[in-house]
Design an enzyme around this catalytic site. Sequence first.
Site, short mmCIF file in Angstrom:
data_model
loop_
_atom_site.label_atom_id
_atom_site.label_comp_id
_atom_site.label_asym_id
_atom_site.label_seq_id
_atom_site.Cartn_x
_atom_site.Cartn_y
_atom_site.Cartn_z
N CYS A 87 0.92 -1.38 0.18
CA CYS A 87 -0.27 -0.55 0.29
C CYS A 87 0.91 1.39 0.01
O CYS A 87 1.65 2.09 1.08
CB CYS A 87 -0.98 -0.11 1.23
SG CYS A 87 -1.84 1.60 1.43
N CYS A 90 0.47 3.90 2.57
CA CYS A 90 0.80 2.79 4.16
C CYS A 90 1.94 3.40 3.73
O CYS A 90 3.69 4.19 5.26
CB CYS A 90 0.46 1.84 3.46
SG CYS A 90 -0.84 1.43 3.69
#
Length: 193
Positions: A87, A90
Amino acid sequence: MKAKSKRKHTIGKFIGLALTISIFACGCNGKQSAPKTESRQEETKDTEEKNENTAPDFTAEVNDGSSFLLSEQSGKVVLLNFWATWCGPCVAEMPAFERLYQDYDKEDVAILAINCMEEKSTVDQFVADSEYTFPIAYDEAGEISQKYPTNGIPYTLIIGKDGSVKKTYIGARDAETQYQEYKKAVDAALKEE
């Protein structure tokens, strides 16, 4: 000409399959849709009724070999993050957590980033490559993530000293912006009795 058309059709099928897989894989639990990374959503929780807003308890295995039990953090503000190595948003906000981890006394603030359903070896390699020192927990089976359902990751919660969820964040901007937002929320939670 038929070979070109057939190849385009095959590539189209492959792209469609890849998109379908990514949509189902984007959430921490298999029931979620793709993470919202283009716009930032922030929600302040009303904490008048503690039972409705109490963060679900869990025990997590941390990458340093220790265990993290949320209910043992009573009296501390907890910054809890759900993330994955694949991600982009993230990973981009991870420096904010490292900076916050260095800023606060460990007796006052606990920071835990829970990896969503990746193998320990993947998480360990990420930590080794990045050299982050804040606690990172494993959730290979998604058991913790199921207690905190969301529409996507990164998903970050600020949990007050009383165990109630004070703020939730879905998505992320750059590390500096996230650092400022999280610091403001943590500081506000620290001031509460």
